[in-house]
Design a protein around this motif. Structure first.
Motif, short mmCIF file in Angstrom:
data_model
loop_
_atom_site.label_atom_id
_atom_site.label_comp_id
_atom_site.label_asym_id
_atom_site.label_seq_id
_atom_site.Cartn_x
_atom_site.Cartn_y
_atom_site.Cartn_z
N UNK A 170 -6.61 -1.42 -7.46
CA UNK A 170 -6.44 -0.09 -6.86
C UNK A 170 -7.49 0.15 -5.77
N UNK A 171 -8.71 -0.30 -6.02
CA UNK A 171 -9.76 -0.17 -4.98
C UNK A 171 -9.34 -0.94 -3.73
N UNK A 172 -8.77 -2.11 -3.92
CA UNK A 172 -8.30 -2.92 -2.78
C UNK A 172 -7.24 -2.15 -1.98
N UNK A 173 -6.29 -1.53 -2.69
CA UNK A 173 -5.27 -0.70 -2.02
C UNK A 173 -5.93 0.46 -1.26
N UNK A 174 -6.93 1.07 -1.88
CA UNK A 174 -7.63 2.19 -1.22
C UNK A 174 -8.34 1.74 0.05
N UNK A 175 -8.81 0.50 0.06
CA UNK A 175 -9.42 -0.04 1.28
C UNK A 175 -8.36 -0.25 2.36
N UNK A 176 -7.22 -0.79 1.97
CA UNK A 176 -6.14 -1.05 2.95
C UNK A 176 -5.64 0.24 3.59
N UNK A 177 -5.56 1.31 2.79
CA UNK A 177 -4.99 2.57 3.30
C UNK A 177 -6.07 3.52 3.81
N UNK A 178 -7.31 3.02 3.85
CA UNK A 178 -8.43 3.75 4.46
C UNK A 178 -8.91 4.95 3.66
N UNK A 179 -8.57 5.00 2.37
CA UNK A 179 -9.12 6.08 1.55
C UNK A 179 -10.54 5.76 1.12
#
Length: 257
Positions: A46-55
């Motif tokens: 989930x952290x990786x996804x948050x990095x991709x989407x700039x959150x």
């Protein structure tokens, strides 16, 4: 061009006060693939996804999308490039009809924001496209149903339709089958396969049956680092991967064969 790298991370790292949540991740997603990101709880997905989407901003490393460095972009800029995330929260309005939900997403994509005060008839031109999207996820018979009344699996299908209304090039699906019964899992898995035509999907998914049946490529994270990457047939035999999943009954790798 099918097969080219649409998304790439190099050395992507996120630290929280000494805790490394994402550790030096190199990932390549090919255009047109369904790419699954798997790993035990706490692996950093989930952290990786948050990095991709700039959150979240990365501690270090780079994110490249369609050849452009997007590492330090704002979330809205990244979304405008066609990277759209679904399933993180139930992204639908419960007291609007199924059709109205898709229409609202289409309006958002047109940049007309939410013109709820506009005369109803000015929105009719969006009806046809909304109905097409509902047909793609087998919800055409539910168009006039209030969203709150939909069964859970159908709500997830509606989220797929509202995500597609934003015309993503890359769809990020965060645990699309979480909390579903077997029948819903099968239906939503097939819908993901169907809507993947002409677009790229990166999905976080716990269910190995789903991953083995539709993913072209799999990346396995453990403690924030990549421990395996490749097609399911290779990854499922990787000793490190088998060990990472041992003792977790619902993630038993062998169960997907």
């Amino acid at each position: 061009m099918a097969g080219e790298i649409i998304l790439e991370t190099k050395g992507l790292t996120k630290e929280f006060k000494g805790f490394v949540a994402v550790n030096n991740v190199d990932l390549q997603v090919r255009r047109g693939d369904i790419h699954a990101l798997i790993g035990p709880n706490g692996a950093g997905k989930t952290t990786f996804f948050n990095l991709l989407t700039k959150f979240l901003p990365p501690t270090r490393g780079t994110i490249t999308y369609a050849g452009q460095d997007i590492t330090h972009e704002k979330p809205a800029q990244t979304a405008r490039r066609g990277i759209v995330r679904s399933f993180q929260i139930s992204a639908v309005f419960p007291h609007m009809t199924v059709l109205e939900n898709v229409r609202a997403a289409l309006q958002r994509n047109l940049g007309t924001s939410f013109h709820f005060w506009k005369p109803e008839k000015s929105l009719y031109h969006l009806h046809e496209r909304a109905r097409e999207l509902l047909a793609q996820v087998d919800l055409q018979d539910f168009a006039e149903e209030l969203t709150v009344n939909l069964p859970y699996g159908r709500k997830r299908a509606l989220e797929l339709a509202t995500t597609m209304a934003l015309e993503p090039d890359l769809m990020l699906l965060d645990e699309p089958t979480q909390g579903m019964g077997h029948e819903d899992v099968s239906r939503v898995t097939q819908l993901i396969k169907k809507v993947s035509a002409g677009r790229t999907i990166l999905m976080v998914e716990h269910n190995m049956n789903v991953v083995s049946s539709i993913a072209d490529r799999i990346t396995v994270l453990q403690r924030g680092a990549v421990i395996a990457d490749g097609p399911y047939s290779e990854v499922s035999k990787n000793p490190q991967v088998i060990e990472a999943y041992m003792g977790s009954a619902d993630n038993e790798l062998q169960g997907a064969h």
